[in-house]
Design a protein around this motif. Structure first.
Motif, PDB file in Angstrom:
ATOM      1  N   GLY A  42       0.847  -1.185   0.000  1.00  0.00           N
ATOM      2  CA  GLY A  42       0.000   0.000   0.000  1.00  0.00           C
ATOM      3  C   GLY A  42       0.881   1.232   0.000  1.00  0.00           C
ATOM      4  O   GLY A  42       0.728   2.140   0.810  1.00  0.00           O
ATOM      5  N   CYS A  43       1.801   1.280  -0.941  1.00  0.00           N
ATOM      6  CA  CYS A  43       2.852   2.299  -0.937  1.00  0.00           C
ATOM      7  C   CYS A  43       2.334   3.695  -1.236  1.00  0.00           C
ATOM      8  O   CYS A  43       3.030   4.681  -0.978  1.00  0.00           O
ATOM      9  CB  CYS A  43       3.955   1.936  -1.924  1.00  0.00           C
ATOM     10  SG  CYS A  43       3.433   1.874  -3.655  1.00  0.00           S
ATOM     11  N   GLY A  44       1.119   3.812  -1.790  1.00  0.00           N
ATOM     12  CA  GLY A  44       0.569   5.126  -2.080  1.00  0.00           C
ATOM     13  C   GLY A  44       1.453   5.910  -3.020  1.00  0.00           C
ATOM     14  O   GLY A  44       1.971   5.382  -4.006  1.00  0.00           O
ATOM     15  N   SER A  45       1.659   7.192  -2.686  1.00  0.00           N
ATOM     16  CA  SER A  45       2.393   8.059  -3.606  1.00  0.00           C
ATOM     17  C   SER A  45       3.902   7.972  -3.440  1.00  0.00           C
ATOM     18  O   SER A  45       4.635   8.729  -4.068  1.00  0.00           O
ATOM     19  CB  SER A  45       1.932   9.517  -3.430  1.00  0.00           C
ATOM     20  OG  SER A  45       2.127   9.945  -2.095  1.00  0.00           O
ATOM     21  N   GLY A  46       4.391   7.088  -2.570  1.00  0.00           N
ATOM     22  CA  GLY A  46       5.798   6.703  -2.604  1.00  0.00           C
ATOM     23  C   GLY A  46       6.757   7.447  -1.696  1.00  0.00           C
ATOM     24  O   GLY A  46       7.972   7.235  -1.794  1.00  0.00           O
ATOM     25  N   ASP A  47       6.266   8.275  -0.777  1.00  0.00           N
ATOM     26  CA  ASP A  47       7.181   9.018   0.091  1.00  0.00           C
ATOM     27  C   ASP A  47       8.049   8.088   0.936  1.00  0.00           C
ATOM     28  O   ASP A  47       9.269   8.283   1.054  1.00  0.00           O
ATOM     29  CB  ASP A  47       6.404   9.966   1.009  1.00  0.00           C
ATOM     30  CG  ASP A  47       5.783  11.120   0.251  1.00  0.00           C
ATOM     31  OD1 ASP A  47       6.424  11.630  -0.676  1.00  0.00           O
ATOM     32  OD2 ASP A  47       4.643  11.508   0.579  1.00  0.00           O
ATOM     33  N   LEU A  48       7.426   7.088   1.556  1.00  0.00           N
ATOM     34  CA  LEU A  48       8.189   6.178   2.409  1.00  0.00           C
ATOM     35  C   LEU A  48       8.929   5.130   1.585  1.00  0.00           C
ATOM     36  O   LEU A  48       9.969   4.628   2.023  1.00  0.00           O
ATOM     37  CB  LEU A  48       7.266   5.530   3.439  1.00  0.00           C
ATOM     38  CG  LEU A  48       6.612   6.522   4.408  1.00  0.00           C
ATOM     39  CD1 LEU A  48       5.747   5.806   5.432  1.00  0.00           C
ATOM     40  CD2 LEU A  48       7.667   7.372   5.116  1.00  0.00           C
ATOM     41  N   THR A  49       8.431   4.821   0.412  1.00  0.00           N
ATOM     42  CA  THR A  49       9.169   3.950  -0.510  1.00  0.00           C
ATOM     43  C   THR A  49      10.534   4.558  -0.795  1.00  0.00           C
ATOM     44  O   THR A  49      11.564   3.871  -0.761  1.00  0.00           O
ATOM     45  CB  THR A  49       8.398   3.782  -1.830  1.00  0.00           C
ATOM     46  OG1 THR A  49       7.027   3.507  -1.574  1.00  0.00           O
ATOM     47  CG2 THR A  49       8.996   2.677  -2.679  1.00  0.00           C
ATOM     48  N   LEU A  50      10.534   5.860  -1.064  1.00  0.00           N
ATOM     49  CA  LEU A  50      11.790   6.556  -1.350  1.00  0.00           C
ATOM     50  C   LEU A  50      12.730   6.494  -0.146  1.00  0.00           C
ATOM     51  O   LEU A  50      13.940   6.262  -0.306  1.00  0.00           O
ATOM     52  CB  LEU A  50      11.511   8.011  -1.718  1.00  0.00           C
ATOM     53  CG  LEU A  50      12.737   8.901  -1.934  1.00  0.00           C
ATOM     54  CD1 LEU A  50      13.626   8.348  -3.034  1.00  0.00           C
ATOM     55  CD2 LEU A  50      12.311  10.327  -2.236  1.00  0.00           C
ATOM     56  N   GLN A  51      12.193   6.678   1.060  1.00  0.00           N
ATOM     57  CA  GLN A  51      13.049   6.624   2.251  1.00  0.00           C
ATOM     58  C   GLN A  51      13.670   5.240   2.425  1.00  0.00           C
ATOM     59  O   GLN A  51      14.825   5.118   2.840  1.00  0.00           O
ATOM     60  CB  GLN A  51      12.258   7.021   3.484  1.00  0.00           C
ATOM     61  CG  GLN A  51      11.873   8.499   3.502  1.00  0.00           C
ATOM     62  CD  GLN A  51      11.329   8.942   4.842  1.00  0.00           C
ATOM     63  OE1 GLN A  51      11.794   8.518   5.887  1.00  0.00           O
ATOM     64  NE2 GLN A  51      10.327   9.806   4.812  1.00  0.00           N
ATOM     65  N   LEU A  52      12.906   4.204   2.110  1.00  0.00           N
ATOM     66  CA  LEU A  52      13.456   2.844   2.189  1.00  0.00           C
ATOM     67  C   LEU A  52      14.580   2.642   1.169  1.00  0.00           C
ATOM     68  O   LEU A  52      15.610   2.033   1.473  1.00  0.00           O
ATOM     69  CB  LEU A  52      12.340   1.815   1.965  1.00  0.00           C
ATOM     70  CG  LEU A  52      11.330   1.654   3.096  1.00  0.00           C
ATOM     71  CD1 LEU A  52      10.141   0.811   2.635  1.00  0.00           C
ATOM     72  CD2 LEU A  52      11.989   0.998   4.313  1.00  0.00           C
ATOM     73  N   VAL A  53      14.376   3.155  -0.035  1.00  0.00           N
ATOM     74  CA  VAL A  53      15.422   3.074  -1.064  1.00  0.00           C
ATOM     75  C   VAL A  53      16.673   3.804  -0.596  1.00  0.00           C
ATOM     76  O   VAL A  53      17.804   3.302  -0.740  1.00  0.00           O
ATOM     77  CB  VAL A  53      14.915   3.666  -2.393  1.00  0.00           C
ATOM     78  CG1 VAL A  53      16.071   3.816  -3.385  1.00  0.00           C
ATOM     79  CG2 VAL A  53      13.823   2.782  -2.991  1.00  0.00           C
ATOM     80  N   GLU A  54      16.489   4.979   0.003  1.00  0.00           N
ATOM     81  CA  GLU A  54      17.627   5.780   0.453  1.00  0.00           C
ATOM     82  C   GLU A  54      18.387   5.099   1.592  1.00  0.00           C
ATOM     83  O   GLU A  54      19.570   5.398   1.814  1.00  0.00           O
ATOM     84  CB  GLU A  54      17.142   7.158   0.892  1.00  0.00           C
ATOM     85  CG  GLU A  54      16.681   8.018  -0.284  1.00  0.00           C
ATOM     86  CD  GLU A  54      16.057   9.325   0.140  1.00  0.00           C
ATOM     87  OE1 GLU A  54      15.952  10.232  -0.703  1.00  0.00           O
ATOM     88  OE2 GLU A  54      15.651   9.452   1.318  1.00  0.00           O
ATOM     89  N   LYS A  55      17.740   4.173   2.291  1.00  0.00           N
ATOM     90  CA  LYS A  55      18.406   3.416   3.356  1.00  0.00           C
ATOM     91  C   LYS A  55      19.100   2.165   2.812  1.00  0.00           C
ATOM     92  O   LYS A  55      19.632   1.363   3.577  1.00  0.00           O
ATOM     93  CB  LYS A  55      17.403   3.052   4.441  1.00  0.00           C
ATOM     94  CG  LYS A  55      16.941   4.263   5.258  1.00  0.00           C
ATOM     95  CD  LYS A  55      15.936   3.876   6.316  1.00  0.00           C
ATOM     96  CE  LYS A  55      15.475   5.089   7.110  1.00  0.00           C
ATOM     97  NZ  LYS A  55      16.557   5.702   7.916  1.00  0.00           N
ATOM     98  N   GLY A  56      19.055   1.989   1.488  1.00  0.00           N
ATOM     99  CA  GLY A  56      19.807   0.913   0.862  1.00  0.00           C
ATOM    100  C   GLY A  56      19.025  -0.349   0.588  1.00  0.00           C
ATOM    101  O   GLY A  56      19.604  -1.346   0.131  1.00  0.00           O
TER     102      GLY A  56
END
Length: 258
Positions: A42-56
């Motif tokens: 339920g990633c929605g518009s991706g704000d937290l998806t991006l934070q997860l990517v930035e954490k590697g």
């Protein structure tokens, strides 16, 4: 009665950014590691998806709204995205963790969702989520029901698009699917809504539109006005500020058996 939610992804991104901001603190519970494969359910518009990517992490964003996914792809181009119903989602290989923020309360068949989560997690994998808990938006839900009943829309009044469980209820469902609960909280979070004096209408349009499907625009406008006045004593704080009675479940569980 068959109904479905539709999402105005751009307005959600503009007016309800607080949803992701509050959920970001759950990343501490998840404690993502570089190289882990993590589903953002339920990633929605991706704000937290991006934070997860930035954490590697190697992130798979799953959402039932293609409009939301379009925004998410633009924000987090290094993530992978999949347009799927969260009740029955599937991935090619089991993952290290599944994260979800403000999405599970839209999935009204939790046994199906948890079965999919369990199947997607490797043994020892983590499930971390925040979503609406028992009593969430209680005054709003009750005002919608009363207004619909008062106008003779009894079938619509019996419908609810949300699932707001207690900690004990949800923990039992997780344990039945081989997920051991390690942390759980139910927290009150009074939340200032965006939109000034139009905040109630904006909220209803975004999050409760399915409750009014089949009604004319004139009927909906009248119902919105009645709901707003019913909510004014409990939610209006003056100066154009409307505060919603949010309650959130936070849970962290580990898959211990298949």
């Amino acid at each position: 009665m068959t109904k479905s939610m539709t999402w105005n992804a751009e307005q959600y991104d503009q007016s309800f950014a607080f949803v992701s901001q509050f959920g970001a603190t759950m990343l501490d519970w998840l404690d993502p590691k570089t190289g882990e494969v993590i589903i953002d359910l339920g990633c929605g518009s991706g704000d937290l998806t991006l934070q997860l990517v930035e954490k590697g992490a190697d992130v798979i964003g799953i959402d039932a709204s293609e409009d939301m996914l379009e925004l998410a792809r633009a924000k987090a181009p290094k993530a992978h995205f999949s347009h799927q119903d969260g009740h029955v989602f599937k991935v090619a290989q089991q993952v290290d963790a599944i994260f979800s923020n403000a999405a599970l309360h839209w999935m009204t068949k939790p046994e199906q969702v948890i079965a999919s989560i369990s199947q997607a997690l490797r043994t020892g994998g983590r499930f971390v989520a925040e979503f609406g808990g028992k009593g969430n938006i209680g005054p709003i839900a009750e005002s919608i029901k009363q207004a619909l009943q008062a106008h003779g829309h009894h079938e619509a009044a019996s419908y609810t698009p949300w699932y707001f469980p207690s900690i004990s209820e949800y923990s039992s469902l997780l344990e039945a699917q081989g997920l051991e609960v390690r942390q759980a909280q139910l927290i009150d979070r009074p939340t200032l809504l965006s939109g000034g004096d139009q905040a109630v209408e904006i909220w209803l349009n975004m999050f409760a539109s399915s409750c009014f499907q089949g009604l004319s625009a004139e009927e909906i406008q009248k119902l919105y006005a009645e709901i707003k006045e019913h909510l004014r004593p409990s939610m209006y704080k003056g100066g154009g500020q409307w505060v919603a009675h949010y309650r959130r479940i936070r849970v962290m569980a580990v898959k211990v058996q298949s």
